[in-house]
Every structure is written in structure tokens, then in C-alpha cells.
Design a protein around this motif. Structure first.
Motif, PDB file in Angstrom:
ATOM      1  N   ASP A   7       0.842  -1.201   0.000  1.00  0.00           N
ATOM      2  CA  ASP A   7       0.000   0.000   0.000  1.00  0.00           C
ATOM      3  C   ASP A   7       0.876   1.249   0.000  1.00  0.00           C
ATOM      4  OD1 ASP A   7      -2.265  -1.648   0.158  1.00  0.00           O
ATOM      5  OD2 ASP A   7      -2.308  -1.535   2.359  1.00  0.00           O
ATOM      6  N   HIS A   8       1.919   1.225   0.811  1.00  0.00           N
ATOM      7  CA  HIS A   8       2.841   2.363   0.877  1.00  0.00           C
ATOM      8  C   HIS A   8       3.637   2.498  -0.419  1.00  0.00           C
ATOM      9  CE1 HIS A   8       2.042   3.072   5.115  1.00  0.00           C
ATOM     10  NE2 HIS A   8       2.114   1.765   5.293  1.00  0.00           N
ATOM     11  N   TRP A   9       4.039   1.360  -0.987  1.00  0.00           N
ATOM     12  CA  TRP A   9       4.802   1.399  -2.231  1.00  0.00           C
ATOM     13  C   TRP A   9       3.961   1.991  -3.362  1.00  0.00           C
ATOM     14  CZ3 TRP A   9       6.410  -4.399  -1.597  1.00  0.00           C
ATOM     15  CH2 TRP A   9       7.311  -4.507  -0.534  1.00  0.00           C
ATOM     16  N   ARG A  10       2.695   1.586  -3.433  1.00  0.00           N
ATOM     17  CA  ARG A  10       1.813   2.128  -4.482  1.00  0.00           C
ATOM     18  C   ARG A  10       1.643   3.634  -4.302  1.00  0.00           C
ATOM     19  NH1 ARG A  10      -1.017  -3.004  -3.552  1.00  0.00           N
ATOM     20  NH2 ARG A  10      -0.881  -4.228  -5.464  1.00  0.00           N
ATOM     21  N   ALA A  11       1.424   4.071  -3.074  1.00  0.00           N
ATOM     22  CA  ALA A  11       1.252   5.504  -2.804  1.00  0.00           C
ATOM     23  C   ALA A  11       2.522   6.273  -3.165  1.00  0.00           C
ATOM     24  CB  ALA A  11       0.889   5.721  -1.333  1.00  0.00           C
ATOM     25  N   TRP A  12       3.673   5.701  -2.849  1.00  0.00           N
ATOM     26  CA  TRP A  12       4.944   6.345  -3.173  1.00  0.00           C
ATOM     27  C   TRP A  12       5.099   6.496  -4.681  1.00  0.00           C
ATOM     28  CZ3 TRP A  12       9.177   4.444  -5.880  1.00  0.00           C
ATOM     29  CH2 TRP A  12      10.328   5.258  -5.860  1.00  0.00           C
ATOM     30  N   MET A  13       4.723   5.457  -5.439  1.00  0.00           N
ATOM     31  CA  MET A  13       4.855   5.527  -6.894  1.00  0.00           C
ATOM     32  C   MET A  13       3.930   6.599  -7.475  1.00  0.00           C
ATOM     33  SD  MET A  13       5.612   1.600  -8.118  1.00  0.00           S
ATOM     34  CE  MET A  13       4.022   0.986  -7.642  1.00  0.00           C
ATOM     35  N   VAL A  14       2.730   6.723  -6.924  1.00  0.00           N
ATOM     36  CA  VAL A  14       1.797   7.759  -7.389  1.00  0.00           C
ATOM     37  C   VAL A  14       2.374   9.138  -7.089  1.00  0.00           C
ATOM     38  CG1 VAL A  14      -0.471   8.797  -6.940  1.00  0.00           C
ATOM     39  CG2 VAL A  14      -0.275   6.330  -7.273  1.00  0.00           C
ATOM     40  N   GLU A  15       2.888   9.323  -5.884  1.00  0.00           N
ATOM     41  CA  GLU A  15       3.475  10.606  -5.500  1.00  0.00           C
ATOM     42  C   GLU A  15       4.696  10.932  -6.353  1.00  0.00           C
ATOM     43  OE1 GLU A  15       3.958  14.214  -3.840  1.00  0.00           O
ATOM     44  OE2 GLU A  15       2.238  12.883  -3.597  1.00  0.00           O
ATOM     45  N   THR A  16       5.523   9.951  -6.627  1.00  0.00           N
ATOM     46  CA  THR A  16       6.700  10.154  -7.465  1.00  0.00           C
ATOM     47  C   THR A  16       6.282  10.579  -8.875  1.00  0.00           C
ATOM     48  OG1 THR A  16       7.978   8.554  -6.188  1.00  0.00           O
ATOM     49  CG2 THR A  16       8.757   9.040  -8.407  1.00  0.00           C
ATOM     50  N   ALA A  17       5.274   9.935  -9.428  1.00  0.00           N
ATOM     51  CA  ALA A  17       4.784  10.291 -10.762  1.00  0.00           C
ATOM     52  C   ALA A  17       4.262  11.730 -10.775  1.00  0.00           C
ATOM     53  CB  ALA A  17       3.690   9.320 -11.202  1.00  0.00           C
ATOM     54  N   ARG A  18       3.575  12.114  -9.705  1.00  0.00           N
ATOM     55  CA  ARG A  18       3.076  13.499  -9.606  1.00  0.00           C
ATOM     56  C   ARG A  18       4.232  14.497  -9.577  1.00  0.00           C
ATOM     57  NH1 ARG A  18      -1.118  12.184  -4.964  1.00  0.00           N
ATOM     58  NH2 ARG A  18      -2.811  11.395  -6.240  1.00  0.00           N
ATOM     59  N   GLU A  19       5.266  14.170  -8.828  1.00  0.00           N
ATOM     60  CA  GLU A  19       6.414  15.073  -8.726  1.00  0.00           C
ATOM     61  C   GLU A  19       7.137  15.207 -10.071  1.00  0.00           C
ATOM     62  OE1 GLU A  19       8.848  13.668  -5.506  1.00  0.00           O
ATOM     63  OE2 GLU A  19       7.327  14.126  -3.997  1.00  0.00           O
ATOM     64  N   VAL A  20       7.262  14.110 -10.790  1.00  0.00           N
ATOM     65  CA  VAL A  20       7.893  14.162 -12.118  1.00  0.00           C
ATOM     66  C   VAL A  20       7.040  15.014 -13.043  1.00  0.00           C
ATOM     67  CG1 VAL A  20       8.476  12.794 -14.173  1.00  0.00           C
ATOM     68  CG2 VAL A  20       9.152  11.978 -11.888  1.00  0.00           C
ATOM     69  N   GLU A  21       5.730  14.782 -13.019  1.00  0.00           N
ATOM     70  CA  GLU A  21       4.814  15.553 -13.868  1.00  0.00           C
ATOM     71  C   GLU A  21       4.852  17.036 -13.530  1.00  0.00           C
ATOM     72  OE1 GLU A  21       0.047  15.705 -14.638  1.00  0.00           O
ATOM     73  OE2 GLU A  21       0.986  13.715 -14.551  1.00  0.00           O
ATOM     74  N   ALA A  22       4.971  17.361 -12.256  1.00  0.00           N
ATOM     75  CA  ALA A  22       5.000  18.764 -11.825  1.00  0.00           C
ATOM     76  C   ALA A  22       6.359  19.411 -12.064  1.00  0.00           C
ATOM     77  CB  ALA A  22       4.641  18.855 -10.343  1.00  0.00           C
ATOM     78  N   GLY A  23       7.356  18.595 -12.410  1.00  0.00           N
ATOM     79  CA  GLY A  23       8.680  19.128 -12.663  1.00  0.00           C
ATOM     80  C   GLY A  23       9.511  19.333 -11.407  1.00  0.00           C
ATOM     81  N   THR A  24       9.040  18.822 -10.285  1.00  0.00           N
ATOM     82  CA  THR A  24       9.790  18.983  -9.030  1.00  0.00           C
ATOM     83  C   THR A  24      10.742  17.817  -8.762  1.00  0.00           C
ATOM     84  OG1 THR A  24       7.988  17.982  -7.749  1.00  0.00           O
ATOM     85  CG2 THR A  24       7.966  20.386  -7.984  1.00  0.00           C
ATOM     86  N   LEU A  25      10.690  16.799  -9.622  1.00  0.00           N
ATOM     87  CA  LEU A  25      11.586  15.653  -9.485  1.00  0.00           C
ATOM     88  C   LEU A  25      12.123  15.309 -10.859  1.00  0.00           C
ATOM     89  CD1 LEU A  25      12.738  13.375  -7.641  1.00  0.00           C
ATOM     90  CD2 LEU A  25      10.738  12.026  -8.280  1.00  0.00           C
ATOM     91  N   ASP A  26      13.423  15.163 -10.930  1.00  0.00           N
ATOM     92  CA  ASP A  26      14.064  14.780 -12.178  1.00  0.00           C
ATOM     93  C   ASP A  26      13.592  13.379 -12.562  1.00  0.00           C
ATOM     94  OD1 ASP A  26      15.879  13.651 -14.050  1.00  0.00           O
ATOM     95  OD2 ASP A  26      17.491  14.937 -13.344  1.00  0.00           O
ATOM     96  N   PRO A  27      13.111  13.186 -13.797  1.00  0.00           N
ATOM     97  CA  PRO A  27      12.640  11.868 -14.218  1.00  0.00           C
ATOM     98  C   PRO A  27      13.704  10.777 -14.051  1.00  0.00           C
ATOM     99  CG  PRO A  27      12.044  13.510 -15.844  1.00  0.00           C
ATOM    100  CD  PRO A  27      12.934  14.192 -14.846  1.00  0.00           C
TER     101      PRO A  27
END
Length: 113
Positions: free
Chosen positions: A7-27
Motif C-alpha cells: 500500500d505504501h509502495w503504491r502511494a509512493w509511486m503515485v506521489e513520485t509520478a506526480r512530482e515528475v509531472e510537476a517538474g519537481t523531481l528529475d525523471p
């Protein structure tokens, strides 16, 4: 409802995808395939089997508790080593879960020797 690592891993992956999309995390820093769905499903299944087995224990012996824990640790280690999951996951350390497991371990060592 139990909180499980997948459950935590899935949430982390969703959050990571959001950060990449927002440009706050390098792909290049996002590891979207770190937890493949096959790993998540297999881990969920192993943990559900463990929970189901624990629910059947009524006044279990130390041996029964150790055997139950051993089965889930071995199942999780097998999942970790299964190549179909892309080598994802870390080793599941067989460590004590609080004071009770240490107490049971101590009794097991004393009674075995």
C-alpha cells in the motif's frame, strides 16, 4: 484493516509520478518500476496468507508461532528472489517484532539446548 508495505509502495509511486509531472523531481531519479505490480500482488498474497493463518492460532505454542512467522519470511524471501519481479525488493530480515518475539526466541533457545 492492516497497513501493508505494498500500500505504501503504491502511494509512493503515485506521489513520485506526480512530482515528475510537476517538474519537481528529475525523471532520472524516479524509479517507477521499482515495485512492479507482480511484486505487489505476490507480497499482498503472502501477507494475506500470514494474516489468515495467524487468525487461526488459539493459544499457540512457541513452536507454532515460530513456524507461522518462518513461513511468511520464507514466502517473502522467495518473492524477493523471483526474477519475474525484476529483482525488486530487499531482503526481508528475520528480526524480532517487539519484546514478545525476543522473549519467545529466548525461550526457544533455552528449550532447544
Amino acid at each position: 484493516m492492516t497497513n501493508r508495505p505494498p500500500d505504501h509502495w503504491r502511494a509512493w509511486m503515485v506521489e513520485t509520478a506526480r512530482e515528475v509531472e510537476a517538474g519537481t523531481l528529475d525523471p532520472g531519479c524516479a524509479v517507477a518500476d521499482l515495485y512492479p505490480e507482480s511484486l505487489l500482488r505476490a507480497t499482498d498474497a503472502a501477507l494475506q496468507a500470514f494474516e489468515d493463518e495467524v487468525c487461526t492460532l488459539r493459544e499457540p505454542s512457541d513452536k507454532a508461532v515460530f513456524e507461522t512467522v518462518e513461513r511468511v519470511v520464507l514466502a517473502l524471501n522467495a518473492i524477493d528472489g523471483d526474477g519475474q519481479h525484476g529483482g525488486a525488493g530487499g531482503h526481508v530480515p528475520c528480526r524480532g517484532v517487539g519484546d514478545q518475539s525476543s522473549e519467545v526466541a529466548g525461550r526457544r533457545i533455552v528449550s532447544s539446548g
